[in-house]
Design a protein around this motif. Structure first.
Motif, PDB file in Angstrom:
ATOM      1  N   LYS A   1       0.852  -1.193   0.000  1.00  0.00           N
ATOM      2  CA  LYS A   1       0.000   0.000   0.000  1.00  0.00           C
ATOM      3  C   LYS A   1       0.885   1.239   0.000  1.00  0.00           C
ATOM      4  O   LYS A   1       0.442   2.335  -0.323  1.00  0.00           O
ATOM      5  N   ASP A   2       2.126   1.061   0.461  1.00  0.00           N
ATOM      6  CA  ASP A   2       3.108   2.147   0.395  1.00  0.00           C
ATOM      7  C   ASP A   2       4.419   1.565  -0.142  1.00  0.00           C
ATOM      8  O   ASP A   2       5.487   1.777   0.419  1.00  0.00           O
ATOM      9  N   ASP A   3       4.279   0.828  -1.238  1.00  0.00           N
ATOM     10  CA  ASP A   3       5.428   0.275  -1.956  1.00  0.00           C
ATOM     11  C   ASP A   3       6.453  -0.417  -1.054  1.00  0.00           C
ATOM     12  O   ASP A   3       7.663  -0.298  -1.276  1.00  0.00           O
ATOM     13  N   GLY A   4       5.982  -1.107  -0.050  1.00  0.00           N
ATOM     14  CA  GLY A   4       6.898  -1.890   0.777  1.00  0.00           C
ATOM     15  C   GLY A   4       7.261  -1.217   2.087  1.00  0.00           C
ATOM     16  O   GLY A   4       7.840  -1.858   2.977  1.00  0.00           O
ATOM     17  N   TYR A   5       6.940   0.076   2.222  1.00  0.00           N
ATOM     18  CA  TYR A   5       7.157   0.736   3.514  1.00  0.00           C
ATOM     19  C   TYR A   5       6.062   0.329   4.498  1.00  0.00           C
ATOM     20  O   TYR A   5       5.972   0.864   5.601  1.00  0.00           O
ATOM     21  N   ASP A   6       5.236  -0.593   4.054  1.00  0.00           N
ATOM     22  CA  ASP A   6       4.228  -1.199   4.922  1.00  0.00           C
ATOM     23  C   ASP A   6       4.588  -2.680   5.006  1.00  0.00           C
ATOM     24  O   ASP A   6       4.205  -3.486   4.172  1.00  0.00           O
TER      25      ASP A   6
ATOM     26  N   ASN B   1       9.171   2.717  12.472  1.00  0.00           N
ATOM     27  CA  ASN B   1       8.047   3.464  13.044  1.00  0.00           C
ATOM     28  C   ASN B   1       6.711   2.737  12.975  1.00  0.00           C
ATOM     29  O   ASN B   1       5.885   2.887  13.867  1.00  0.00           O
ATOM     30  N   HIS B   2       6.516   1.956  11.894  1.00  0.00           N
ATOM     31  CA  HIS B   2       5.195   1.374  11.673  1.00  0.00           C
ATOM     32  C   HIS B   2       5.323   0.035  10.949  1.00  0.00           C
ATOM     33  O   HIS B   2       6.356  -0.259  10.365  1.00  0.00           O
ATOM     34  N   THR B   3       4.239  -0.715  10.964  1.00  0.00           N
ATOM     35  CA  THR B   3       4.170  -1.941  10.152  1.00  0.00           C
ATOM     36  C   THR B   3       3.001  -1.764   9.188  1.00  0.00           C
ATOM     37  O   THR B   3       2.317  -0.736   9.203  1.00  0.00           O
TER      38      THR B   3
ATOM     39  N   ILE C   1       1.362  14.114   7.885  1.00  0.00           N
ATOM     40  CA  ILE C   1       2.448  14.137   6.888  1.00  0.00           C
ATOM     41  C   ILE C   1       1.891  13.932   5.474  1.00  0.00           C
ATOM     42  O   ILE C   1       2.183  14.707   4.568  1.00  0.00           O
ATOM     43  N   PHE C   2       1.069  12.910   5.303  1.00  0.00           N
ATOM     44  CA  PHE C   2       0.478  12.674   3.975  1.00  0.00           C
ATOM     45  C   PHE C   2      -0.805  13.511   3.867  1.00  0.00           C
ATOM     46  O   PHE C   2      -1.922  12.990   3.870  1.00  0.00           O
ATOM     47  N   VAL C   3      -0.632  14.813   3.746  1.00  0.00           N
ATOM     48  CA  VAL C   3      -1.792  15.723   3.823  1.00  0.00           C
ATOM     49  C   VAL C   3      -2.796  15.508   2.689  1.00  0.00           C
ATOM     50  O   VAL C   3      -3.966  15.842   2.829  1.00  0.00           O
TER      51      VAL C   3
ATOM     52  N   PHE D   1      21.780   0.153   7.591  1.00  0.00           N
ATOM     53  CA  PHE D   1      20.385   0.441   7.301  1.00  0.00           C
ATOM     54  C   PHE D   1      20.171   1.911   7.007  1.00  0.00           C
ATOM     55  O   PHE D   1      20.802   2.779   7.613  1.00  0.00           O
ATOM     56  N   ARG D   2      19.232   2.152   6.123  1.00  0.00           N
ATOM     57  CA  ARG D   2      18.657   3.480   5.990  1.00  0.00           C
ATOM     58  C   ARG D   2      17.412   3.405   6.873  1.00  0.00           C
ATOM     59  O   ARG D   2      16.485   2.644   6.598  1.00  0.00           O
ATOM     60  N   ALA D   3      17.435   4.128   7.978  1.00  0.00           N
ATOM     61  CA  ALA D   3      16.353   4.017   8.954  1.00  0.00           C
ATOM     62  C   ALA D   3      15.258   5.019   8.600  1.00  0.00           C
ATOM     63  O   ALA D   3      15.471   6.228   8.603  1.00  0.00           O
ATOM     64  N   ASP D   4      14.094   4.461   8.301  1.00  0.00           N
ATOM     65  CA  ASP D   4      12.963   5.235   7.792  1.00  0.00           C
ATOM     66  C   ASP D   4      12.273   6.004   8.918  1.00  0.00           C
ATOM     67  O   ASP D   4      12.072   5.485  10.016  1.00  0.00           O
ATOM     68  N   ALA D   5      11.902   7.242   8.628  1.00  0.00           N
ATOM     69  CA  ALA D   5      10.952   7.989   9.467  1.00  0.00           C
ATOM     70  C   ALA D   5      11.264   7.938  10.958  1.00  0.00           C
ATOM     71  O   ALA D   5      10.370   7.714  11.780  1.00  0.00           O
TER      72      ALA D   5
ATOM     73  N   CYS E   1      20.228   8.060   8.645  1.00  0.00           N
ATOM     74  CA  CYS E   1      18.997   8.601   9.240  1.00  0.00           C
ATOM     75  C   CYS E   1      18.115   9.325   8.225  1.00  0.00           C
ATOM     76  O   CYS E   1      18.575  10.235   7.539  1.00  0.00           O
ATOM     77  N   GLU E   2      16.855   8.919   8.170  1.00  0.00           N
ATOM     78  CA  GLU E   2      15.899   9.695   7.389  1.00  0.00           C
ATOM     79  C   GLU E   2      15.065  10.538   8.347  1.00  0.00           C
ATOM     80  O   GLU E   2      14.112  10.050   8.955  1.00  0.00           O
ATOM     81  N   ALA E   3      15.482  11.767   8.531  1.00  0.00           N
ATOM     82  CA  ALA E   3      14.720  12.699   9.371  1.00  0.00           C
ATOM     83  C   ALA E   3      14.571  13.970   8.550  1.00  0.00           C
ATOM     84  O   ALA E   3      15.533  14.717   8.368  1.00  0.00           O
TER      85      ALA E   3
ATOM     86  N   ASN F   1      15.024  11.434  -4.875  1.00  0.00           N
ATOM     87  CA  ASN F   1      14.892  10.058  -4.399  1.00  0.00           C
ATOM     88  C   ASN F   1      13.542   9.524  -4.855  1.00  0.00           C
ATOM     89  O   ASN F   1      12.917  10.094  -5.750  1.00  0.00           O
ATOM     90  N   HIS F   2      13.087   8.442  -4.242  1.00  0.00           N
ATOM     91  CA  HIS F   2      11.863   7.764  -4.679  1.00  0.00           C
ATOM     92  C   HIS F   2      10.590   8.491  -4.235  1.00  0.00           C
ATOM     93  O   HIS F   2       9.505   8.118  -4.625  1.00  0.00           O
ATOM     94  N   ASP F   3      10.739   9.475  -3.360  1.00  0.00           N
ATOM     95  CA  ASP F   3       9.568  10.225  -2.884  1.00  0.00           C
ATOM     96  C   ASP F   3       9.398  11.490  -3.709  1.00  0.00           C
ATOM     97  O   ASP F   3      10.187  11.780  -4.606  1.00  0.00           O
ATOM     98  N   GLU F   4       8.391  12.276  -3.338  1.00  0.00           N
ATOM     99  CA  GLU F   4       8.273  13.587  -3.955  1.00  0.00           C
ATOM    100  C   GLU F   4       9.446  14.449  -3.483  1.00  0.00           C
ATOM    101  O   GLU F   4       9.991  14.204  -2.405  1.00  0.00           O
TER     102      GLU F   4
ATOM    103  N   ASP G   1       0.361   8.541  -7.220  1.00  0.00           N
ATOM    104  CA  ASP G   1       1.239   8.755  -6.059  1.00  0.00           C
ATOM    105  C   ASP G   1       2.677   9.021  -6.536  1.00  0.00           C
ATOM    106  O   ASP G   1       2.887   9.813  -7.442  1.00  0.00           O
ATOM    107  N   ARG G   2       3.644   8.296  -5.942  1.00  0.00           N
ATOM    108  CA  ARG G   2       5.038   8.543  -6.340  1.00  0.00           C
ATOM    109  C   ARG G   2       5.514   7.569  -7.415  1.00  0.00           C
ATOM    110  O   ARG G   2       6.703   7.511  -7.737  1.00  0.00           O
ATOM    111  N   ASN G   3       4.572   6.801  -7.972  1.00  0.00           N
ATOM    112  CA  ASN G   3       4.967   5.792  -8.968  1.00  0.00           C
ATOM    113  C   ASN G   3       5.553   6.403 -10.236  1.00  0.00           C
ATOM    114  O   ASN G   3       6.279   5.737 -10.967  1.00  0.00           O
TER     115      ASN G   3
HETATM  116  C1  NOJ Z   1       9.656   7.694   4.092  1.00  0.00           C
HETATM  117  C2  NOJ Z   1       9.789   6.909   2.825  1.00  0.00           C
HETATM  118  O1  NOJ Z   1      10.842   7.447   2.059  1.00  0.00           O
HETATM  119  C3  NOJ Z   1       8.467   6.989   2.104  1.00  0.00           C
HETATM  120  O2  NOJ Z   1       8.544   6.435   0.824  1.00  0.00           O
HETATM  121  C4  NOJ Z   1       7.416   6.309   2.945  1.00  0.00           C
HETATM  122  O3  NOJ Z   1       6.151   6.484   2.345  1.00  0.00           O
HETATM  123  C5  NOJ Z   1       7.371   6.893   4.361  1.00  0.00           C
HETATM  124  N1  NOJ Z   1       8.674   7.088   4.931  1.00  0.00           N
HETATM  125  C6  NOJ Z   1       6.607   5.983   5.285  1.00  0.00           C
HETATM  126  O4  NOJ Z   1       7.356   4.824   5.535  1.00  0.00           O
END
Ligand code: NOJ
Length: 536
Positions: free
Chosen positions: A60-65, A103-105, A142-144, A198-202, A242-244, A307-310, A387-389
């Protein structure tokens, strides 16, 4: 043996495995496909790959879930494929870091399913439940564009659950020691397999506290330090990135005193590279550098263009955001949340001069650069995809059907081939064959960068010249010193600089510029960049 601080002077490359190379002919890229392409990455000069999530997931979020932290999504292959990939990469001196989503599953994760169904389950407290949706009201959304609240009602549980991203991504409850221990185990599992970090997400959002914005809390830092202690003790040459998405002063805290993250993405610098190029004014870049506090000796920034996001505009003022949207996202479909869902080449008008200039900045400003797959050949994007596809389409290896990405009839997303981004030109094979193509230029820049420790380890001195249209700075490490000039504007610029020595050489093109009476005068073409060294 490479030094323990290898990451301080490494070239990183972000791979979306689904889009890189399909070895099975099913239309989806996979780990074996990536393994086939390691020689390409080696030739490019890549030292470390970051793989976007490859775990079982409902996507649902390209694997970030993530639905299982210990496996591989069947589209991508098996754990054995992953081990073979690691082995083949390591044999070539390429490291691999993976995404660690703390942060989440996914809501499909068995922990969440157990948590919502039974109040007595040991997994109940793995997530953040509440009878009201009024708690933590100071936390932003965040995902407004998609989410109205950070709380979602779950009828099975009879309560609301907390989520900072999509409602299909419930946040884990870090106040629960069992969750903290689980995630340490996840880390250990992949480190034992041999990943290099690791690239640690969020990471800013792990803990929640009433009356705060629930970001960057002391409790969060203290847990992250625990992860670092564990790595340092058992896996000393592995890294945490760190992804902050925060201001530099807040990101600074994530380095700790060299006891939290080894690296952190430099979010505020990135949009200012685009601002500076569009305005023909070095001030935004200079400003971002001035705001950047010193970091501990063993820490390093990770710099990026896309990157892969906006392209996130969270770290700019409202006024600058509006300006960026107007300039870079004139079609509303290009906008997403607080950002712009476009790739590098389309953002820079597919003008090779501007794209090279952006890379010149990326490779010479402080930090270890990361390249987003496909941007080294100037791939286009597809805003009609959801989305970001649109920035996650198949890698273009050659000009055959499916761009050499796959032999399947149907592939997961269309290859980009249009009047501005013709597949004929935008692919690896044709750019390898063409002198001065974007790919060849970037390969050259990387090779030159590697010969100069100043670019990896050096400090930066900003030079105020006679014109702000040129970003001019020197980088110095021990005896290695380079002057870098970047003409950000679309007009010729003549610069004057005080320099000692008889002449300077542009180390990219071996061109010599004479210095007279300690004065250098150079006329730069529009968007021209020079990496200068005192002639030997
Ligand atoms: C940041 C990731 O780069 C993004 O693609 C993802 O949607 C969010 N964190 C939630 O995991």
């Amino acid at each position: 043996m490479s030094p323990p601080d290898w990451y301080k002077n490494a070239i990183f490359y972000e791979v979306y495995v689904r889009a890189f190379r399909d070895s099975h002919g099913d239309g989806h890229g996979d780990l074996q496909g990536l393994t086939q392409k390691l020689d390409y990455l080696k030739d490019l000069g890549v030292d470390c790959l970051w793989l976007m999530p490859i775990y079982p997931s409902p996507l649902k979020d390209d694997g970030y879930d993530i639905a299982d932290y210990y496996g591989i999504h069947p589209d991508y292959g098996t754990l054995d494929d992953f081990k073979s990939l690691l082995k083949a990469a390591h044999a070539r001196g390429i490291r691999i870091i993976t995404d660690l989503v703390l942060n989440h599953t996914s809501d499909q994760h068995p922990w969440f399913q157990a948590s919502r169904r039974e109040k007595t389950s040991r997994y109940r407290d793995y997530y953040v439940w509440s009878d009201t949706d009024k708690k933590y009201s100071d936390a932003r959304i965040i995902f407004v564009d998609t989410e109205r609240s950070n709380w979602t009602w779950d009828s099975a549980a009879g309560q609301y659950y907390w989520h900072r991203f999509y409602s299909s991504q419930p946040d884990l409850n870090y106040d629960n020691p069992a969750v903290r221990a689980e995630m340490l185990n996840v880390m250990k599992f992949w480190l034992d397999l041999g990943v290099d970090g690791f690239r640690a997400d969020a990471v800013p959002y792990l803990f929640e506290r009433e009356g705060t914005n629930c970001e960057n809390l002391a409790e969060t830092h203290s847990y992250l330090k625990e992860l670092r202690r564990y790595i340092d003790k058992h896996y000393p040459d592995r890294i945490l990135l760190c992804e902050a998405n925060q201001w530099p002063r807040d990101v600074r805290a994530y380095f700790g005193e060299d006891d939290e993250f080894h690296m952190a993405f430099h979010f505020p610098l990135m949009p200012r590279v685009f601002m500076s190029i569009r305005r023909g004014d070095s001030e935004p870049i200079h400003w971002a550098l001035e705001q950047t506090p010193p970091i501990p000796p063993n820490s390093q920034w990770c710099t990026f263009l896309r990157n892969h996001d906006e392209l996130t505009l969270e770290m700019v003022s409202e006024e600058d955001r509006q300006w960026m949207w107007k300039e870079y996202a004139p079609d509303p479909r290009m906008r997403l949340n607080l950002g712009i869902r476009r790739r590098l080449a389309p953002l820079l008008d597919n003008d090779q001069r501007k794209i090279e200039l952006a890379y010149s900045l990326l490779f010479t400003l402080p930090g270890s650069p990361i390249i987003y797959y496909g941007d080294e050949i100037g791939m286009g994007d597809n805003i009609s995809l959801h989305d970001r596809n649109g920035v996650r389409t198949p890698m273009q290896w050659d000009d055959s059907a499916n761009a050499g990405f796959s032999e399947a009839k149907d592939i997961f997303a269309p290859v980009i081939d249009n009047s501005m981004f013709r597949l004929r030109d935008v692919n690896v094979a044709s750019q390898k064959a063409k002198p001065n193509s974007l790919l060849q230029t970037i390969q050259k820049m990387i090779a030159v960068r590697k010969k100069h420790s100043a670019l990896g380890y050096g400090y930066l001195t900003w030079h105020n010249l006679n014109t702000r249209a040129v970003a001019a700075y020197s980088r110095t490490h021990k005896k290695d010193r380079l002057f870098v000039l970047n003409n950000l504007s679309d007009s010729k610029q003549t610069v004057h600089m005080d320099v000692a020595g008889r002449s300077l050489t542009d180390i990219l093109r071996n061109k010599i510029f004479p210095v007279t009476n300690d004065q250098l005068q150079i006329e730069l073409e529009p968007y021209e960049y020079l990496w200068l060294e005192t002639t030997k």
